[in-house]
Scaffold this active site. Sequence first.
Site, PDB file in Angstrom:
ATOM      1  N   ASN A 228       0.813  -1.220   0.000  1.00  0.00           N
ATOM      2  CA  ASN A 228       0.000   0.000   0.000  1.00  0.00           C
ATOM      3  C   ASN A 228       0.841   1.261   0.000  1.00  0.00           C
ATOM      4  O   ASN A 228       0.730   2.114   0.886  1.00  0.00           O
ATOM      5  CB  ASN A 228      -0.950  -0.012   1.198  1.00  0.00           C
ATOM      6  CG  ASN A 228      -1.742  -1.302   1.291  1.00  0.00           C
ATOM      7  OD1 ASN A 228      -1.477  -2.136   2.136  1.00  0.00           O
ATOM      8  ND2 ASN A 228      -2.702  -1.471   0.392  1.00  0.00           N
TER       9      ASN A 228
ATOM     10  N   ASN B 276      -6.317  -1.486  13.615  1.00  0.00           N
ATOM     11  CA  ASN B 276      -7.322  -2.291  12.935  1.00  0.00           C
ATOM     12  C   ASN B 276      -6.657  -3.561  12.405  1.00  0.00           C
ATOM     13  O   ASN B 276      -5.738  -3.465  11.594  1.00  0.00           O
ATOM     14  CB  ASN B 276      -7.959  -1.515  11.785  1.00  0.00           C
ATOM     15  CG  ASN B 276      -9.206  -2.193  11.248  1.00  0.00           C
ATOM     16  OD1 ASN B 276      -9.752  -3.096  11.873  1.00  0.00           O
ATOM     17  ND2 ASN B 276      -9.656  -1.765  10.083  1.00  0.00           N
TER      18      ASN B 276
ATOM     19  N   ASP C  90       2.978  -5.644  12.382  1.00  0.00           N
ATOM     20  CA  ASP C  90       1.950  -4.751  11.814  1.00  0.00           C
ATOM     21  C   ASP C  90       2.372  -3.299  11.997  1.00  0.00           C
ATOM     22  O   ASP C  90       1.591  -2.436  12.403  1.00  0.00           O
ATOM     23  CB  ASP C  90       0.587  -5.009  12.450  1.00  0.00           C
ATOM     24  CG  ASP C  90      -0.555  -4.392  11.634  1.00  0.00           C
ATOM     25  OD1 ASP C  90      -0.386  -4.245  10.412  1.00  0.00           O
ATOM     26  OD2 ASP C  90      -1.598  -4.057  12.221  1.00  0.00           O
TER      27      ASP C  90
ATOM     28  N   HIS D 143       2.864   6.780  11.426  1.00  0.00           N
ATOM     29  CA  HIS D 143       2.003   7.888  11.012  1.00  0.00           C
ATOM     30  C   HIS D 143       2.597   9.200  11.495  1.00  0.00           C
ATOM     31  O   HIS D 143       3.222   9.269  12.560  1.00  0.00           O
ATOM     32  CB  HIS D 143       0.588   7.740  11.586  1.00  0.00           C
ATOM     33  CG  HIS D 143      -0.235   6.698  10.905  1.00  0.00           C
ATOM     34  ND1 HIS D 143      -0.690   6.821   9.612  1.00  0.00           N
ATOM     35  CD2 HIS D 143      -0.675   5.489  11.330  1.00  0.00           C
ATOM     36  CE1 HIS D 143      -1.381   5.751   9.273  1.00  0.00           C
ATOM     37  NE2 HIS D 143      -1.384   4.925  10.299  1.00  0.00           N
TER      38      HIS D 143
END
Length: 435
Positions: free
Chosen positions: A99, A293, A320, A324
């Site tokens: 992504n 999530n 994971d 950010h």
Amino acid sequence: MNIFIRSARVVDRASLQNGQLVDILVRNGLIASFTTTNPDLRPETGAVVIEGGNLHVSAGWVDARAAANDPGYEHREALADLARVAAAGGFTDVALLPNTQPVVDAKDTLGYLRRTADGFPTVRLHPVAAITKGAKGDDFTDMIDLHRAGAVAFSDGDHPLQHPDLLVKTLQYLRPFGGLLINRPEDTRLTRYGQMHEGIQSTRQGLKGLPALAEVMTVARDLRLLAYVLETEPAAPDAAPMLHFTCLSAAESVALIREAKAQGLPVSCDVAAHQLAYTDEALHTFDSNLKVNPPFRGAADVAALWAGLADGTIDAVVSDHHPHEEETKNVEFDVAEFGMLGAETVFALIQTHNKDRLALADLIDRLTTGPRRVLRLPPVLLAEGQPAALTIFNPTASWTYTRTLSPAKNSPLLGQTLVGNVVGTVLGGHYTVQQ
């Protein structure tokens, strides 16, 4: 660079030295010798010496899920930053989510990642390619070309596959060349606008919930579809996984996969380290660094995850890792982005919350053998003459996580004292010390 590791206990069930205290010499990138620990033994002149209390050594750890923000989001964390962070966390290999911007859906973007990764001698980065163009869940990418170009697996990453026909056709498409499909199980029609686990705590806090049902239904659906694909040509009993579920969070999901494995389905799964450490009650402070999530769920779910990890239902532990920028985290909880830093603290987070639920040898297996088998990475052998890919650690040392090597700072663990310390990694002739 020659490297001498003094008096370290080997944790590797495949090694003849498993459980033994040994001195290890790495010369020219190869394991030159294992010898019984001798305090009077002098290392070779010029060798880097690694020593300390309660040292343990294993094959290099593998993180099967970390966000690659380069290209496109380098302001969060460039690949060079990720390489430093991963090495600090004890990882010699990291699988990268697709992504990015542009998405890893064509050979040029995949080639950029592989060329850039070649410049990092301390960590091997393995790109995961997208299943659909733009990871939008519509048109297929050219997965054969991407496989030949070096994609380690196929996934739409942070975007769960929603359409069952996509999943079936992907499994059929990947099977001839032994490709792996990775899906994060979530029916997004049930989780739209959700902020945290749906339960008593979300009601108390007035936040829309993300029900465990959204994960469980997807796991059940995908397992049934995998069985459907295999109806005409069953998989061999020892076949590598065709379908991998990433970031499990619900007890019922673990039970479904346990049953599927018992039936012989070629399926595997992982859990993020932070899912083993927190329940939804931790969000009572509205700390946006804890907004992830899948979300943190109830105590029964956490107990089931630990049990699945211990009995081998869960094959791997992942970070994971999702960096950010402050502008997307230091805001009201309901508008904050999902995700937290994780690559530096996987081992320590598990050790801190373990409470004797998981043997050290099993944990190391879920960081080494398990993810290597899932991702089809070549095994690392702790034997003389083999290439060196090692992680050195102290499973009982306490330390304080005072700073991160990532430009992002979105970790709820900063400032906390943890148990279980990574001392460093050895990859080839390169030694990276924990900073």
